[in-house]
Scaffold this motif. Structure first.
Motif, PDB file in Angstrom:
ATOM      1  N   ALA A  73     -37.280  39.316  60.072  1.00 52.24           N
ATOM      2  CA  ALA A  73     -38.799  38.958  59.790  1.00 52.24           C
ATOM      3  C   ALA A  73     -39.119  37.795  60.652  1.00 52.24           C
ATOM      4  O   ALA A  73     -40.090  37.750  61.444  1.00 52.24           O
ATOM      5  CB  ALA A  73     -39.081  38.595  58.327  1.00 52.24           C
ATOM      6  N   ILE A  74     -38.112  36.834  60.550  1.00 51.74           N
ATOM      7  CA  ILE A  74     -38.223  35.467  61.258  1.00 51.74           C
ATOM      8  C   ILE A  74     -36.782  35.193  62.033  1.00 51.74           C
ATOM      9  O   ILE A  74     -35.875  34.811  61.657  1.00 51.74           O
ATOM     10  CB  ILE A  74     -38.534  34.268  60.492  1.00 51.74           C
ATOM     11  CG1 ILE A  74     -39.615  34.622  59.641  1.00 51.74           C
ATOM     12  CG2 ILE A  74     -38.956  33.066  61.396  1.00 51.74           C
ATOM     13  CD1 ILE A  74     -39.926  33.609  58.330  1.00 51.74           C
ATOM     14  N   PRO A  75     -36.954  35.647  63.537  1.00 49.97           N
ATOM     15  CA  PRO A  75     -35.732  35.558  64.073  1.00 49.97           C
ATOM     16  C   PRO A  75     -35.123  34.064  64.055  1.00 49.97           C
ATOM     17  O   PRO A  75     -36.050  33.103  64.447  1.00 49.97           O
ATOM     18  CB  PRO A  75     -35.927  36.059  65.504  1.00 49.97           C
ATOM     19  CG  PRO A  75     -37.368  36.427  65.668  1.00 49.97           C
ATOM     20  CD  PRO A  75     -38.120  36.033  64.494  1.00 49.97           C
ATOM     21  N   SER A  76     -33.940  33.931  63.862  1.00 46.58           N
ATOM     22  CA  SER A  76     -33.663  32.429  63.763  1.00 46.58           C
ATOM     23  C   SER A  76     -33.313  31.691  65.028  1.00 46.58           C
ATOM     24  O   SER A  76     -33.508  30.388  65.120  1.00 46.58           O
ATOM     25  CB  SER A  76     -32.148  32.434  62.976  1.00 46.58           C
ATOM     26  OG  SER A  76     -30.989  33.042  64.101  1.00 46.58           O
ATOM     27  N   MET A  77     -33.392  32.393  66.083  1.00 44.92           N
ATOM     28  CA  MET A  77     -33.310  31.733  67.415  1.00 44.92           C
ATOM     29  C   MET A  77     -34.642  31.530  68.180  1.00 44.92           C
ATOM     30  O   MET A  77     -34.788  31.064  69.141  1.00 44.92           O
ATOM     31  CB  MET A  77     -32.493  32.480  68.363  1.00 44.92           C
ATOM     32  CG  MET A  77     -31.033  32.899  67.899  1.00 44.92           C
ATOM     33  SD  MET A  77     -30.054  33.828  68.861  1.00 44.92           S
ATOM     34  CE  MET A  77     -29.642  32.493  70.205  1.00 44.92           C
ATOM     35  N   SER A  78     -35.746  31.736  67.432  1.00 50.43           N
ATOM     36  CA  SER A  78     -37.135  31.683  68.192  1.00 50.43           C
ATOM     37  C   SER A  78     -37.786  30.481  68.148  1.00 50.43           C
ATOM     38  O   SER A  78     -38.318  30.061  68.935  1.00 50.43           O
ATOM     39  CB  SER A  78     -37.920  32.885  67.606  1.00 50.43           C
ATOM     40  OG  SER A  78     -38.493  32.270  66.120  1.00 50.43           O
ATOM     41  N   PRO A  79     -37.621  29.526  67.060  1.00 49.94           N
ATOM     42  CA  PRO A  79     -38.638  28.315  66.994  1.00 49.94           C
ATOM     43  C   PRO A  79     -38.506  27.354  68.397  1.00 49.94           C
ATOM     44  O   PRO A  79     -37.503  26.735  68.455  1.00 49.94           O
ATOM     45  CB  PRO A  79     -38.216  27.887  65.829  1.00 49.94           C
ATOM     46  CG  PRO A  79     -37.476  28.624  64.930  1.00 49.94           C
ATOM     47  CD  PRO A  79     -36.698  29.471  65.986  1.00 49.94           C
ATOM     48  N   LEU A  80     -39.456  27.342  69.061  1.00 46.67           N
ATOM     49  CA  LEU A  80     -39.660  26.458  70.088  1.00 46.67           C
ATOM     50  C   LEU A  80     -38.649  26.112  71.095  1.00 46.67           C
ATOM     51  O   LEU A  80     -38.492  25.155  71.391  1.00 46.67           O
ATOM     52  CB  LEU A  80     -40.054  24.957  69.318  1.00 46.67           C
ATOM     53  CG  LEU A  80     -40.998  24.793  68.211  1.00 46.67           C
ATOM     54  CD1 LEU A  80     -41.224  23.658  67.663  1.00 46.67           C
ATOM     55  CD2 LEU A  80     -42.492  25.323  69.035  1.00 46.67           C
ATOM     56  N   THR A  81     -37.679  27.214  71.381  1.00 51.09           N
ATOM     57  CA  THR A  81     -36.774  27.102  72.125  1.00 51.09           C
ATOM     58  C   THR A  81     -36.987  27.931  73.630  1.00 51.09           C
ATOM     59  O   THR A  81     -36.814  28.936  73.330  1.00 51.09           O
ATOM     60  CB  THR A  81     -35.275  27.458  71.681  1.00 51.09           C
ATOM     61  OG1 THR A  81     -35.423  28.817  71.079  1.00 51.09           O
ATOM     62  CG2 THR A  81     -34.930  26.589  70.433  1.00 51.09           C
ATOM     63  N   LEU A  82     -36.887  27.223  74.470  1.00 52.45           N
ATOM     64  CA  LEU A  82     -36.964  27.684  75.821  1.00 52.45           C
ATOM     65  C   LEU A  82     -36.086  28.947  76.066  1.00 52.45           C
ATOM     66  O   LEU A  82     -34.974  28.595  75.932  1.00 52.45           O
ATOM     67  CB  LEU A  82     -36.839  26.639  76.939  1.00 52.45           C
ATOM     68  CG  LEU A  82     -37.306  26.768  78.424  1.00 52.45           C
ATOM     69  CD1 LEU A  82     -38.634  27.273  78.397  1.00 52.45           C
ATOM     70  CD2 LEU A  82     -37.073  25.808  79.309  1.00 52.45           C
ATOM     71  N   PHE A  83     -36.374  29.847  76.551  1.00 52.46           N
ATOM     72  CA  PHE A  83     -35.867  31.167  76.922  1.00 52.46           C
ATOM     73  C   PHE A  83     -35.176  31.969  75.532  1.00 52.46           C
ATOM     74  O   PHE A  83     -34.467  32.821  76.027  1.00 52.46           O
ATOM     75  CB  PHE A  83     -34.719  30.828  77.891  1.00 52.46           C
ATOM     76  CG  PHE A  83     -35.279  30.605  79.301  1.00 52.46           C
ATOM     77  CD1 PHE A  83     -36.091  31.627  79.881  1.00 52.46           C
ATOM     78  CD2 PHE A  83     -35.143  29.472  80.036  1.00 52.46           C
ATOM     79  CE1 PHE A  83     -36.711  31.521  81.207  1.00 52.46           C
ATOM     80  CE2 PHE A  83     -35.862  29.425  81.101  1.00 52.46           C
ATOM     81  CZ  PHE A  83     -36.476  30.343  81.757  1.00 52.46           C
ATOM     82  N   SER A  84     -35.063  31.396  74.566  1.00 56.35           N
ATOM     83  CA  SER A  84     -34.441  31.798  73.377  1.00 56.35           C
ATOM     84  C   SER A  84     -34.953  33.044  72.845  1.00 56.35           C
ATOM     85  O   SER A  84     -34.257  33.830  72.246  1.00 56.35           O
ATOM     86  CB  SER A  84     -34.006  30.826  72.606  1.00 56.35           C
ATOM     87  OG  SER A  84     -35.054  30.185  71.694  1.00 56.35           O
ATOM     88  N   SER A  85     -36.354  32.859  72.648  1.00 54.17           N
ATOM     89  CA  SER A  85     -36.955  33.987  71.761  1.00 54.17           C
ATOM     90  C   SER A  85     -37.277  35.249  72.574  1.00 54.17           C
ATOM     91  O   SER A  85     -37.604  35.384  73.832  1.00 54.17           O
ATOM     92  CB  SER A  85     -38.421  33.708  71.711  1.00 54.17           C
ATOM     93  OG  SER A  85     -38.570  32.189  71.465  1.00 54.17           O
ATOM     94  N   HIS A  86     -36.500  36.125  72.029  1.00 48.55           N
ATOM     95  CA  HIS A  86     -36.563  37.553  72.603  1.00 48.55           C
ATOM     96  C   HIS A  86     -36.415  38.695  71.312  1.00 48.55           C
ATOM     97  O   HIS A  86     -35.421  38.651  70.871  1.00 48.55           O
ATOM     98  CB  HIS A  86     -35.326  37.669  73.615  1.00 48.55           C
ATOM     99  CG  HIS A  86     -35.373  38.775  74.412  1.00 48.55           C
ATOM    100  ND1 HIS A  86     -35.954  38.636  75.958  1.00 48.55           N
ATOM    101  CD2 HIS A  86     -35.489  39.996  74.485  1.00 48.55           C
ATOM    102  CE1 HIS A  86     -35.814  39.527  76.615  1.00 48.55           C
ATOM    103  NE2 HIS A  86     -35.904  40.449  75.680  1.00 48.55           N
TER     104      HIS A  86
END
Ligand code: AMP
Ligand code: ZN
Length: 294
Positions: free
Chosen positions: A198-211
């Motif tokens: 539901a909420i990917p652990s790698m997404s918050p505010l990280t450059l290039f990490s959200s995918h």
């Protein structure tokens, strides 16, 4: 739109052409170097314009006054690794070209954990299947005997960014996931699920990490990388949204809605996903699982 991680300073260097790449609406311009501060937005164009993004930890900044997410254990291990690499050391080259040698995206980094997934999907050694729309890699910290990630080449930051036109892509991701399962030698004895956090652990505010990535995971959860309650609940509660449900939501409403408070599901008591018995600790739960998956 991409955003830098707190405490990380990034430098964007442009190498070629009239690339309208900008940092917070300031155009980078040909041959220039722009320093990015946490919170700034980087807008980049497409595969036509080669450029270099360097990640540099600012030794003066530390984490004082910066709200920083507590990473999951494996990510913490990577974090340690990252901070043990001194800034003065030459940056590690982590990504290679995708499809076309002329459109190379190179990420140079000291190894910050949040960049790993993006780098892995570009790494031919990690790719176990790819076509023109998606790539499949093994999860680097598998939470079960079989754990793959299906990632679209198209950069979609999160479930929230999905819309009706992505239905076809998501159906394709599901088909690829089904193929992976069919080809698994233990498919007849293990159950699999494919879905999204539901909420990917790698997404918050990280450059290039959200995918956006589709987890394809066997239901034995027999893995040393499964280390805490958050790991367990992220795959066994409604925090794990079935791929079919995501597709249905998109077909029906043109968007994916995640129930409010989904994050709270990660704090639920540990309970066996097969017989629903509650166990007080993860080691006890793992022991209990042996009775279901000898
Ligand atoms: P989540 O964002 O919670 O949906 O999960 C991200 C997944 O990526 C986790 O299952 C991690 O184990 C996995 N992961 C983290 N870093 C890497 C990496 N460098 N290569 C492959 N998988 C990774
Ligand atoms: Zn049980």
């Amino acid at each position: 739109m991409l955003q830098t991680a707190s405490g990380i300073e990034s430098r964007v260097q442009q190498k070629l052409g009239g690339n309208p790449t900008s940092v917070d609406s300031i155009v980078v311009g040909k041959g220039n170097e722009v320093k990015m501060k946490p919170g700034q937005h980087l807008l980049i164009v497409n595969q036509l314009y080669p450029y270099t993004v360097q990640f540099k930890e600012d030794p003066n900044r530390g984490h004082v006054g910066t709200k920083r997410r507590q990473p999951a254990s494996e990510e913490r291990e990577n974090d340690k690794k990252a901070s043990s690499i001194k800034v003065a050391r030459p940056a590690e080259r982590v990504a290679s070209s995708v499809n076309n040698a002329e459109s190379t995206l190179t990420i140079e980094t000291t190894g910050h954990w949040s960049l790993g997934l993006k780098a892995s999907m570009q790494d031919p050694k990690m790719q176990i299947y790819k076509d023109e729309r998606v790539v499949v890699i093994k999860d680097k910290y598998p939470k079960a005997r079989y754990h793959w990630l299906v990632l679209p080449w198209e950069s979609i930051p999160s479930l929230k960014a999905l819309h009706g036109e992505h239905c076809d892509l998501l159906r394709h991701m599901q088909q690829v996931a089904d193929k992976m399962i069919q080809q698994c030698k233990d498919a007849s004895s293990l159950r699999f699920r494919s879905g999204y956090h539901a909420i990917p652990s790698m997404s918050p505010l990280t450059l290039f990490s959200s995918h956006v990535h589709l987890h394809v995971i066997s239901q034995d959860f027999d893995s040393p990388c499964l280390k805490n309650k958050k790991h367990w609940n992220s795959f066994t509660t409604d925090y794990f949204i079935e791929s079919q449900d995501v597709i249905q939501m998109l077909e029906k409403n043109g968007r994916v809605t995640v129930k409010e408070g989904a994050g709270e599901l990660l704090k639920q008591p540990l309970s066996c996903h097969v017989c629903h018995k509650e166990l007080p600790t993860l080691p006890r739960l793992k022991d209990h699982l042996k009775s279901h998956f000898p």
